[in-house]
Design a protein around this motif. Structure first.
Motif, PDB file in Angstrom:
ATOM      1  N   THR A 275      50.911  36.206  28.621  1.00 12.26           N
ATOM      2  CA  THR A 275      51.966  37.211  28.679  1.00 12.26           C
ATOM      3  C   THR A 275      51.681  38.339  29.678  1.00 12.26           C
ATOM      4  O   THR A 275      52.596  39.048  30.088  1.00 12.26           O
ATOM      5  CB  THR A 275      52.155  37.884  27.311  1.00 12.26           C
ATOM      6  N   ALA A 276      50.418  38.522  30.040  1.00 12.50           N
ATOM      7  CA  ALA A 276      49.997  39.613  30.935  1.00 12.50           C
ATOM      8  C   ALA A 276      50.404  40.982  30.411  1.00 12.50           C
ATOM      9  O   ALA A 276      50.693  41.892  31.184  1.00 12.50           O
ATOM     10  CB  ALA A 276      50.514  39.405  32.355  1.00 12.50           C
ATOM     11  N   THR A 277      50.427  41.144  29.109  1.00 16.80           N
ATOM     12  CA  THR A 277      50.673  42.478  28.581  1.00 16.80           C
ATOM     13  C   THR A 277      49.772  42.823  27.405  1.00 16.80           C
ATOM     14  O   THR A 277      49.781  42.157  26.378  1.00 16.80           O
ATOM     15  CB  THR A 277      52.171  42.736  28.223  1.00 16.80           C
ATOM     16  N   SER A 278      48.984  43.887  27.608  1.00 14.92           N
ATOM     17  CA  SER A 278      48.069  44.342  26.551  1.00 14.92           C
ATOM     18  C   SER A 278      48.860  44.848  25.354  1.00 14.92           C
ATOM     19  O   SER A 278      48.489  44.614  24.204  1.00 14.92           O
ATOM     20  CB  SER A 278      47.210  45.511  27.033  1.00 14.92           C
ATOM     21  N   ASN A 279      49.940  45.544  25.623  1.00 18.29           N
ATOM     22  CA  ASN A 279      50.714  46.156  24.524  1.00 18.29           C
ATOM     23  C   ASN A 279      51.177  45.127  23.505  1.00 18.29           C
ATOM     24  O   ASN A 279      51.039  45.325  22.300  1.00 18.29           O
ATOM     25  CB  ASN A 279      51.943  46.875  25.078  1.00 18.29           C
ATOM     26  N   GLY A 314      39.635  45.147  33.142  1.00 18.27           N
ATOM     27  CA  GLY A 314      40.047  44.065  34.044  1.00 18.27           C
ATOM     28  C   GLY A 314      40.841  44.613  35.208  1.00 18.27           C
ATOM     29  O   GLY A 314      40.645  44.215  36.370  1.00 18.27           O
ATOM     30  N   THR A 315      41.714  45.544  34.915  1.00 16.76           N
ATOM     31  CA  THR A 315      42.526  46.164  35.965  1.00 16.76           C
ATOM     32  C   THR A 315      41.622  46.922  36.940  1.00 16.76           C
ATOM     33  O   THR A 315      41.780  46.836  38.165  1.00 16.76           O
ATOM     34  CB  THR A 315      43.547  47.129  35.321  1.00 16.76           C
ATOM     35  N   ALA A 316      40.649  47.641  36.395  1.00 16.11           N
ATOM     36  CA  ALA A 316      39.724  48.390  37.243  1.00 16.11           C
ATOM     37  C   ALA A 316      38.946  47.443  38.153  1.00 16.11           C
ATOM     38  O   ALA A 316      38.679  47.764  39.322  1.00 16.11           O
ATOM     39  CB  ALA A 316      38.770  49.202  36.374  1.00 16.11           C
ATOM     40  N   ALA A 354      49.835  51.384  32.349  1.00 14.76           N
ATOM     41  CA  ALA A 354      50.439  50.979  31.078  1.00 14.76           C
ATOM     42  C   ALA A 354      50.118  49.505  30.818  1.00 14.76           C
ATOM     43  O   ALA A 354      49.917  48.742  31.768  1.00 14.76           O
ATOM     44  CB  ALA A 354      51.937  51.187  31.150  1.00 14.76           C
ATOM     45  N   GLY A 355      50.063  49.140  29.551  1.00 14.75           N
ATOM     46  CA  GLY A 355      49.703  47.761  29.201  1.00 14.75           C
ATOM     47  C   GLY A 355      50.848  46.782  29.313  1.00 14.75           C
ATOM     48  O   GLY A 355      51.156  46.060  28.375  1.00 14.75           O
ATOM     49  N   VAL A 356      51.490  46.763  30.465  1.00 13.32           N
ATOM     50  CA  VAL A 356      52.578  45.808  30.707  1.00 13.32           C
ATOM     51  C   VAL A 356      52.340  45.111  32.051  1.00 13.32           C
ATOM     52  O   VAL A 356      51.533  45.592  32.842  1.00 13.32           O
ATOM     53  CB  VAL A 356      53.970  46.512  30.702  1.00 13.32           C
ATOM     54  N   PRO A 357      53.012  43.998  32.327  1.00 15.95           N
ATOM     55  CA  PRO A 357      52.677  43.237  33.536  1.00 15.95           C
ATOM     56  C   PRO A 357      52.834  44.027  34.843  1.00 15.95           C
ATOM     57  O   PRO A 357      53.793  44.779  35.023  1.00 15.95           O
ATOM     58  CB  PRO A 357      53.671  42.064  33.500  1.00 15.95           C
ATOM     59  N   GLY A 358      51.837  43.838  35.709  1.00 15.30           N
ATOM     60  CA  GLY A 358      51.964  44.327  37.084  1.00 15.30           C
ATOM     61  C   GLY A 358      51.703  45.794  37.363  1.00 15.30           C
ATOM     62  O   GLY A 358      51.677  46.194  38.523  1.00 15.30           O
ATOM     63  N   VAL A 359      51.467  46.595  36.351  1.00 14.93           N
ATOM     64  CA  VAL A 359      51.336  48.039  36.606  1.00 14.93           C
ATOM     65  C   VAL A 359      50.033  48.370  37.347  1.00 14.93           C
ATOM     66  O   VAL A 359      49.969  49.322  38.116  1.00 14.93           O
ATOM     67  CB  VAL A 359      51.433  48.848  35.293  1.00 14.93           C
ATOM     68  N   GLY A 360      49.021  47.547  37.133  1.00 14.77           N
ATOM     69  CA  GLY A 360      47.738  47.779  37.795  1.00 14.77           C
ATOM     70  C   GLY A 360      47.888  47.839  39.303  1.00 14.77           C
ATOM     71  O   GLY A 360      47.174  48.568  39.998  1.00 14.77           O
ATOM     72  N   LEU A 361      48.846  47.070  39.818  1.00 15.98           N
ATOM     73  CA  LEU A 361      49.083  47.039  41.250  1.00 15.98           C
ATOM     74  C   LEU A 361      49.733  48.342  41.723  1.00 15.98           C
ATOM     75  O   LEU A 361      49.518  48.792  42.841  1.00 15.98           O
ATOM     76  CB  LEU A 361      50.017  45.857  41.556  1.00 15.98           C
ATOM     77  N   LEU A 388      46.225  36.856  38.629  1.00 12.59           N
ATOM     78  CA  LEU A 388      45.114  37.787  38.372  1.00 12.59           C
ATOM     79  C   LEU A 388      45.490  38.772  37.265  1.00 12.59           C
ATOM     80  O   LEU A 388      44.645  39.176  36.466  1.00 12.59           O
ATOM     81  CB  LEU A 388      44.759  38.551  39.654  1.00 12.59           C
ATOM     82  N   ASP A 389      46.768  39.127  37.213  1.00 10.74           N
ATOM     83  CA  ASP A 389      47.243  40.022  36.162  1.00 10.74           C
ATOM     84  C   ASP A 389      46.996  39.373  34.793  1.00 10.74           C
ATOM     85  O   ASP A 389      46.533  40.010  33.844  1.00 10.74           O
ATOM     86  CB  ASP A 389      48.743  40.287  36.385  1.00 10.74           C
ATOM     87  N   MET A 390      47.305  38.076  34.724  1.00  9.69           N
ATOM     88  CA  MET A 390      47.110  37.354  33.466  1.00  9.69           C
ATOM     89  C   MET A 390      45.628  37.387  33.054  1.00  9.69           C
ATOM     90  O   MET A 390      45.285  37.682  31.913  1.00  9.69           O
ATOM     91  CB  MET A 390      47.572  35.895  33.630  1.00  9.69           C
ATOM     92  N   THR A 391      44.775  37.106  34.036  1.00 13.62           N
ATOM     93  CA  THR A 391      43.347  37.043  33.722  1.00 13.62           C
ATOM     94  C   THR A 391      42.798  38.426  33.371  1.00 13.62           C
ATOM     95  O   THR A 391      42.031  38.580  32.425  1.00 13.62           O
ATOM     96  CB  THR A 391      42.566  36.455  34.921  1.00 13.62           C
ATOM     97  N   ARG A 392      43.204  39.439  34.154  1.00  7.50           N
ATOM     98  CA  ARG A 392      42.625  40.766  33.868  1.00  7.50           C
ATOM     99  C   ARG A 392      43.136  41.321  32.538  1.00  7.50           C
ATOM    100  O   ARG A 392      42.433  42.071  31.865  1.00  7.50           O
ATOM    101  CB  ARG A 392      42.872  41.738  35.018  1.00  7.50           C
ATOM    102  N   THR A 393      44.364  40.935  32.146  1.00  8.16           N
ATOM    103  CA  THR A 393      44.862  41.406  30.853  1.00  8.16           C
ATOM    104  C   THR A 393      44.001  40.837  29.723  1.00  8.16           C
ATOM    105  O   THR A 393      43.683  41.534  28.750  1.00  8.16           O
ATOM    106  CB  THR A 393      46.344  41.009  30.668  1.00  8.16           C
ATOM    107  N   ALA A 394      43.609  39.567  29.879  1.00  8.82           N
ATOM    108  CA  ALA A 394      42.731  38.958  28.857  1.00  8.82           C
ATOM    109  C   ALA A 394      41.420  39.747  28.754  1.00  8.82           C
ATOM    110  O   ALA A 394      40.895  39.980  27.655  1.00  8.82           O
ATOM    111  CB  ALA A 394      42.467  37.500  29.193  1.00  8.82           C
ATOM    112  N   VAL A 395      40.899  40.183  29.908  1.00 11.05           N
ATOM    113  CA  VAL A 395      39.658  40.970  29.895  1.00 11.05           C
ATOM    114  C   VAL A 395      39.925  42.378  29.324  1.00 11.05           C
ATOM    115  O   VAL A 395      39.130  42.903  28.540  1.00 11.05           O
ATOM    116  CB  VAL A 395      39.035  41.034  31.310  1.00 11.05           C
ATOM    117  N   ASN A 396      41.050  42.956  29.700  1.00 10.72           N
ATOM    118  CA  ASN A 396      41.389  44.293  29.187  1.00 10.72           C
ATOM    119  C   ASN A 396      41.329  44.328  27.659  1.00 10.72           C
ATOM    120  O   ASN A 396      40.712  45.208  27.056  1.00 10.72           O
ATOM    121  CB  ASN A 396      42.813  44.685  29.618  1.00 10.72           C
ATOM    122  N   ILE A 397      41.970  43.353  27.042  1.00  9.95           N
ATOM    123  CA  ILE A 397      42.054  43.413  25.571  1.00  9.95           C
ATOM    124  C   ILE A 397      40.734  42.966  24.911  1.00  9.95           C
ATOM    125  O   ILE A 397      40.431  43.382  23.808  1.00  9.95           O
ATOM    126  CB  ILE A 397      43.252  42.623  25.019  1.00  9.95           C
TER     127      ILE A 397
END
Ligand code: ASP
Length: 423
Positions: A275-279, A314-316, A354-361, A388-397
């Motif tokens: 889902t690429a969303t932490s929230n 992950g975003t960092a 924010a914990g939603v897709p693509g914001v890290g960019l 990468l968003d998908m993968t980093r979200t998995a790491v974020n959570i």
């Protein structure tokens, strides 16, 4: 026991759905020619509706679940001194792991040199606007206090929601039997939300399959080729952070088995990945930590939503690698002072993501600006950012969950029998 078996079945099912979804997506992308049936019926029809339907079901749970479980959690902890101690420890943990994550990213990127020799002309530059509303630090701090809590709940604004729920919980504890009816209401509503999470999770394999199939049928592999080194650097740094830094921390700070942790937490990681969303992952994360790992909701109901909002390791990592990549691609030399600036700004940027897709960019532009890198460089990596968003979200959570487990363990709030129970 039956619950345990059912959960284990679900983990396997989600894993299979993930693989099958990727295979189906690749087949759709490469082997099935564009047609009404492929595009309208399957990709933008069935996959889109079922995948996003599942995502919406999970999002539906977030606000009521976070609010009720936070009220119950803080009411159960009761005294503000303990809450303050837990909060401070969590904040320190989140900031330190994020700074560590960027350092890992900068080291890996300088080892792999993803931007050297890159032929930028071979890349399709995305022209999506990177506009971001600039909010000052003072206002960011002030915004934590909701002027209208109902509005914060209605718009899903996490930090003010957390603050309001904490205050309600503390007061409930203080007033004790006088507010028993309200306490019972929140606690029973909380049970309803947990049960709802359980029910929604039963359709997770279908949701995960459809989300992944839709993503892969859209992107295929070809877009990745010129940026393979960049992608590999990000993925490698994410891997090191997740499987060495986190597991090392868990082992040394709690003595718990990192292998059991990863195994039990896998469905949550898969969900975050698809889902690429932490929230949207918050309900599942709290539930998995409690039911499979014995982590008390007194702690997780506070640390998980907070982490999903401000802790983005992950975003960092992506941002750290992107800085080195852009500097190399544009032939700009970064000094030691630049690297320190990047560590500081990327930590802040990840808090602001924010914990939603693509914001890290989007917040990456702030990091680029801090060391004078051209913001246009972000356009180069935009096209391949989804994976990468998908993968980093998995790491974020995962970072949020590791921190929660450590803090809970140090407060005697982990039932080790449940954690160690492999059934
Ligand atoms: N998608 C990420 C998350 O929800 C945020 C980002 O890096 O874009 O955690």
């Amino acid at each position: 026991m039956t619950i345990g078996n059912k959960k284990l079945g679900l983990t396997t099912k989600i894993f299979i759905a993930l693989i099958l979804g990727a295979v189906a997506g690749i087949i759709f992308h490469y082997f099935i020619p564009t047609s009404y049936v492929r595009d309208t019926v399957f990709v933008n029809g069935i996959f889109y509706v079922l995948g996003n339907g599942f995502l919406r079901l999970m999002q539906m749970l977030v606000v009521p679940l976070v609010f009720c479980s936070l009220v119950c959690g803080s009411a159960a902890v009761g005294d503000t001194a303990t809450l303050g101690k837990v909060g401070l420890k969590t904040l320190v943990f989140y900031v330190v792991t994020t700074a560590l994550a960027i350092t890992v990213a900068l080291l890996v990127a300088n080892l792999i040199n993803p931007g050297i020799g890159l032929d930028t002309s071979s890349i399709v530059v995305s022209d999506v606007a990177l506009s971001q509303e600039k909010i000052s630090l003072a206002d960011t701090l002030l915004n934590i206090i909701p002027t209208n809590p109902i509005n914060a709940l209605a718009t899903g604004d996490m930090l003010p929601t957390i603050v309001f729920a904490l205050i309600v919980g503390i007061i409930l504890a203080k007033l004790g039997s006088k507010t028993e009816t309200v306490s019972n209401f929140f606690s029973q509503f909380n049970d309803i939300m947990m049960e709802m999470t359980n029910i929604v999770m039963q359709v997770a394999p279908i949701g995960v399959f459809c989300l992944i199939a839709k993503t892969f049928s859209g992107i295929g592999f070809s877009a990745f080729v010129p940026l393979l080194k960049y992608m590999f650097s990000v993925l490698f740094a994410l891997f090191i952070h997740c499987f060495f830094v986190y597991t090392g921390m868990l082992k040394t700070m709690t003595g718990l088995s990192p292998i059991k942790f990863i195994k039990k937490f896998f469905p949550v990681m898969s969900f975050a990945f698809s889902t690429a969303t932490s929230n949207a992952t918050i309900p599942l994360s709290i539930e998995t930590l409690e039911e499979k790992m014995g982590v008390s909701r007194k702690i997780s109901s506070f640390t998980i939503p907070l982490g999903a909002t401000i802790n983005m390791d992950g975003t960092a990592i992506m941002q750290g690698v992107a800085v080195v990549f852009a500097a190399q691609a544009y032939g700009i030399d970064l000094t030691m002072a630049d690297y320190i600036t990047v560590i500081a700004t990327a930590t802040l940027a990840s808090i602001g993501t924010a914990g939603v897709p693509g914001v890290g960019l989007v917040t990456l532009s702030m990091v680029f600006a801090s060391v004078g890198l051209p913001v246009e460089a972000i356009g180069i990596i935009m096209g391949i950012d989804r994976i990468l968003d998908m993968t980093r979200t998995a790491v974020n959570i995962t970072g949020d969950a590791v921190c929660t487990t450590v803090v809970a363990c140090q407060n005697g709030e982990v039932d080790k029998d449940i954690f160690n129970d492999v059934a």
